[in-house]
Design a protein around this motif. Structure first.
Motif, PDB file in Angstrom:
ATOM      1  N   LEU A  31       0.830  -1.202   0.000  1.00 53.22           N
ATOM      2  CA  LEU A  31       0.000   0.000   0.000  1.00 53.22           C
ATOM      3  C   LEU A  31       0.867   1.255   0.000  1.00 53.22           C
ATOM      4  O   LEU A  31       0.587   2.216  -0.724  1.00 53.22           O
ATOM      5  N   GLN A  32       1.922   1.242   0.777  1.00 54.99           N
ATOM      6  CA  GLN A  32       2.819   2.398   0.821  1.00 54.99           C
ATOM      7  C   GLN A  32       3.441   2.673  -0.542  1.00 54.99           C
ATOM      8  O   GLN A  32       3.588   3.835  -0.953  1.00 54.99           O
ATOM      9  N   VAL A  33       3.801   1.618  -1.257  1.00 54.79           N
ATOM     10  CA  VAL A  33       4.356   1.784  -2.595  1.00 54.79           C
ATOM     11  C   VAL A  33       3.297   2.370  -3.530  1.00 54.79           C
ATOM     12  O   VAL A  33       3.568   3.304  -4.299  1.00 54.79           O
ATOM     13  N   ALA A  34       2.084   1.829  -3.472  1.00 58.96           N
ATOM     14  CA  ALA A  34       1.008   2.304  -4.344  1.00 58.96           C
ATOM     15  C   ALA A  34       0.703   3.777  -4.112  1.00 58.96           C
ATOM     16  O   ALA A  34       0.387   4.522  -5.049  1.00 58.96           O
ATOM     17  N   GLN A  35       0.816   4.225  -2.864  1.00 59.98           N
ATOM     18  CA  GLN A  35       0.498   5.612  -2.520  1.00 59.98           C
ATOM     19  C   GLN A  35       1.619   6.590  -2.831  1.00 59.98           C
ATOM     20  O   GLN A  35       1.388   7.796  -2.895  1.00 59.98           O
ATOM     21  N   ASN A  36       2.817   6.075  -3.056  1.00 54.48           N
ATOM     22  CA  ASN A  36       4.007   6.925  -3.181  1.00 54.48           C
ATOM     23  C   ASN A  36       4.187   7.392  -4.629  1.00 54.48           C
ATOM     24  O   ASN A  36       4.613   6.631  -5.500  1.00 54.48           O
ATOM     25  N   PRO A  42       4.268   2.003 -13.389  1.00 51.09           N
ATOM     26  CA  PRO A  42       4.176   0.529 -13.420  1.00 51.09           C
ATOM     27  C   PRO A  42       4.409  -0.116 -12.056  1.00 51.09           C
ATOM     28  O   PRO A  42       3.741  -1.101 -11.713  1.00 51.09           O
ATOM     29  N   VAL A  43       5.332   0.417 -11.265  1.00 46.53           N
ATOM     30  CA  VAL A  43       5.602  -0.137  -9.942  1.00 46.53           C
ATOM     31  C   VAL A  43       4.396   0.080  -9.019  1.00 46.53           C
ATOM     32  O   VAL A  43       3.963  -0.835  -8.308  1.00 46.53           O
ATOM     33  N   LEU A  48      -0.658  -2.207  -6.410  1.00 49.61           N
ATOM     34  CA  LEU A  48      -2.113  -2.254  -6.238  1.00 49.61           C
ATOM     35  C   LEU A  48      -2.674  -3.606  -6.671  1.00 49.61           C
ATOM     36  O   LEU A  48      -3.554  -4.166  -6.011  1.00 49.61           O
ATOM     37  N   LEU A  49      -2.173  -4.109  -7.789  1.00 49.23           N
ATOM     38  CA  LEU A  49      -2.608  -5.430  -8.255  1.00 49.23           C
ATOM     39  C   LEU A  49      -2.322  -6.492  -7.198  1.00 49.23           C
ATOM     40  O   LEU A  49      -3.163  -7.339  -6.898  1.00 49.23           O
ATOM     41  N   ALA A  50      -1.127  -6.441  -6.621  1.00 46.16           N
ATOM     42  CA  ALA A  50      -0.735  -7.430  -5.602  1.00 46.16           C
ATOM     43  C   ALA A  50      -1.584  -7.331  -4.345  1.00 46.16           C
ATOM     44  O   ALA A  50      -1.769  -8.325  -3.635  1.00 46.16           O
ATOM     45  N   ILE A  58      -7.793  -2.634   4.310  1.00 48.88           N
ATOM     46  CA  ILE A  58      -7.066  -1.435   3.911  1.00 48.88           C
ATOM     47  C   ILE A  58      -7.788  -0.695   2.784  1.00 48.88           C
ATOM     48  O   ILE A  58      -7.255   0.269   2.239  1.00 48.88           O
ATOM     49  N   SER A  59      -8.980  -1.143   2.440  1.00 50.05           N
ATOM     50  CA  SER A  59      -9.668  -0.568   1.287  1.00 50.05           C
ATOM     51  C   SER A  59      -9.903   0.928   1.441  1.00 50.05           C
ATOM     52  O   SER A  59      -9.826   1.679   0.458  1.00 50.05           O
ATOM     53  N   ALA A  60     -10.165   1.390   2.665  1.00 48.33           N
ATOM     54  CA  ALA A  60     -10.412   2.822   2.872  1.00 48.33           C
ATOM     55  C   ALA A  60      -9.202   3.660   2.482  1.00 48.33           C
ATOM     56  O   ALA A  60      -9.337   4.803   2.029  1.00 48.33           O
ATOM     57  N   ARG A  61      -8.013   3.084   2.618  1.00 48.22           N
ATOM     58  CA  ARG A  61      -6.789   3.821   2.298  1.00 48.22           C
ATOM     59  C   ARG A  61      -6.487   3.783   0.795  1.00 48.22           C
ATOM     60  O   ARG A  61      -5.654   4.542   0.313  1.00 48.22           O
ATOM     61  N   VAL A  62      -7.157   2.899   0.080  1.00 44.55           N
ATOM     62  CA  VAL A  62      -6.999   2.846  -1.372  1.00 44.55           C
ATOM     63  C   VAL A  62      -7.939   3.853  -2.054  1.00 44.55           C
ATOM     64  O   VAL A  62      -7.646   4.342  -3.144  1.00 44.55           O
ATOM     65  N   ILE A  63      -9.043   4.178  -1.419  1.00 38.18           N
ATOM     66  CA  ILE A  63     -10.056   5.049  -2.020  1.00 38.18           C
ATOM     67  C   ILE A  63      -9.479   6.351  -2.585  1.00 38.18           C
ATOM     68  O   ILE A  63      -9.847   6.743  -3.705  1.00 38.18           O
TER      69      ILE A  63
END
Length: 275
Positions: A31-36, A42-43, A48-50, A58-63
Motif C-alpha cells: 500500500l505504501q508503494v502504491a500511494q508513493n 508501473p511499480v 495495487l494489483l498485488a 485497507i480498502s479505505a486507504r486505497v479510495i
C-alpha cells in the motif's frame, strides 16, 4: 529491498514475489508503494494489483487513489475496490466516482466503474464474429499483463507466464509466437473447441457422491491419479469410483468474457500477442 531498491525492474520482481505471500505486513508495504507518487507508474500499479491477494482491511486507504493523476493507478484502484464492494464505505466511494463518469478521460477506468456500479448497462457482442471484430486490434500490453494476474480474470490460477502462475493449463509464455490475434480471441471465448491433448480434462464421480476433475496423471490397476485445481494431485481407489472418463469440455470454463471489460480483454490479447 522494496524500500531501498532503485531499479524498477527489480522492484517489480520484488512486488510480484511478495504478491504470493498473504501477510498483513506485506499488504501495508504494498500500500505504501502504491500511494508513493515518487515511484514509477508501473511499480505503483503492480503494488495495487498485488494488494488484491492480501488480507487486512485497507480498502479505505486505497479510495483516495481513485483520484490519482495517473490513469493506470485509477484503473487498478477501481479493480481492487471492486473486490471490496461489500463494504459500505467502498460502495459509496465507487458510486461517487461513477456519478462523475463523464469527467473520467480513460476508457478502461470508465468500463471498470460501469461493471462495478451499473452492470446492467454492459452490452456484450451476440456472436463470436462480433467479438472478433470488437477485439481485432488495440489494447495496452502492459495493462494486459496485469489482467492475467487480476482476481477477476482467474487466468493465473491455471496458467503461468514467464514462471508465474498455475500449471493446470498450458503455459502461456510465447503463445504469441504460435497464435495470431484472431486465434487468441477464439481460444479465450471458445476454449472447448480446441483442446491440447496434454491438457485434456478427465472426470471422476465417486460412489460416495464426490466429484473430481483435472488432468489424468496415471491410471493403474487399482487406482487413478488426477491433477486438480483445488487439491493438486489426488489418487482414488478404482473400487470406489462410480464413473470415470474424458471431460467433454475444456477445463478452462466458458464465459471468461463476462468477468472482464472490453478494454481488459483487448489489453489481455495485446499482451498475449507479445509474449
Amino acid at each position: 529491498m522494496l524500500a531501498k531498491e532503485t531499479d524498477d525492474q527489480l522492484r517489480l520482481e520484488i512486488i510480484r514475489t511478495l504478491a504470493t505471500l498473504s501477510d498483513e505486513k506485506v499488504a501495508r508495504n504494498l500500500l505504501q508503494v502504491a500511494q508513493n507518487a515518487t515511484f514509477s507508474v508501473p511499480v505503483r500499479a503492480e503494488a495495487l494489483l498485488a494488494l488484491s491477494r492480501q488480507p487486512g482491511e485497507i480498502s479505505a486507504r486505497v479510495i483516495p487513489l481513485l483520484e490519482d493523476a495517473e490513469a493506470d493507478i485509477r484503473l487498478e484502484a477501481v479493480r481492487y475496490l471492486r473486490t471490496q464492494a461489500g463494504t459500505e464505505t467502498v460502495k459509496q466511494a465507487l458510486q461517487q466516482k461513477y456519478n462523475s463518469l463523464s469527467q473520467e478521460p480513460d476508457q478502461g477506468v470508465k468500463e471498470q466503474l460501469i461493471v462495478a456500479m451499473a452492470p446492467e448497462k454492459v452490452k456484450r457482442p451476440a456472436s463470436l464474429d462480433k467479438w472478433q471484430t470488437l477485439l481485432a486490434s488495440g489494447g495496452n500490453a502492459e495493462r494486459g499483463r496485469r489482467v492475467i494476474y487480476a482476481v477477476q480474470s482467474m487466468c493465473s490460477m491455471c496458467h503461468a507466464v514467464e514462471g508465474r502462475g498455475g500449471d493446470l493449463g498450458p503455459d502461456l509464455t510465447n503463445i504469441g509466437k504460435s497464435k495470431i490475434r484472431s486465434q487468441l480471441v477464439h481460444a479465450i471465448l471458445r476454449p472447448s473447441e480446441e483442446i491440447n491433448p496434454e491438457y485434456q480434462g478427465w472426470f471422476i464421480r465417486m460412489k460416495n457422491g464426490e466429484s473430481h476433475q483435472g488432468r489424468q496423471i496415471d491410471i493403474g490397476e487399482k487406482s487413478i491419479e488426477l491433477y486438480t485445481h483445488g487439491s493438486g494431485f489426488i489418487t482414488v481407489a478404482k473400487n470406489e469410483v462410480a464413473d470415470y472418463g474424458i471431460h467433454e469440455k475444456s477445463l478452462m470454463p466458458d464465459g471468461l468474457e463476462n468477468y472482464l471489460t472490453e478494454s481488459e480483454l483487448r489489453d489481455l490479447i495485446a499482451f498475449l500477442e507479445g509474449v
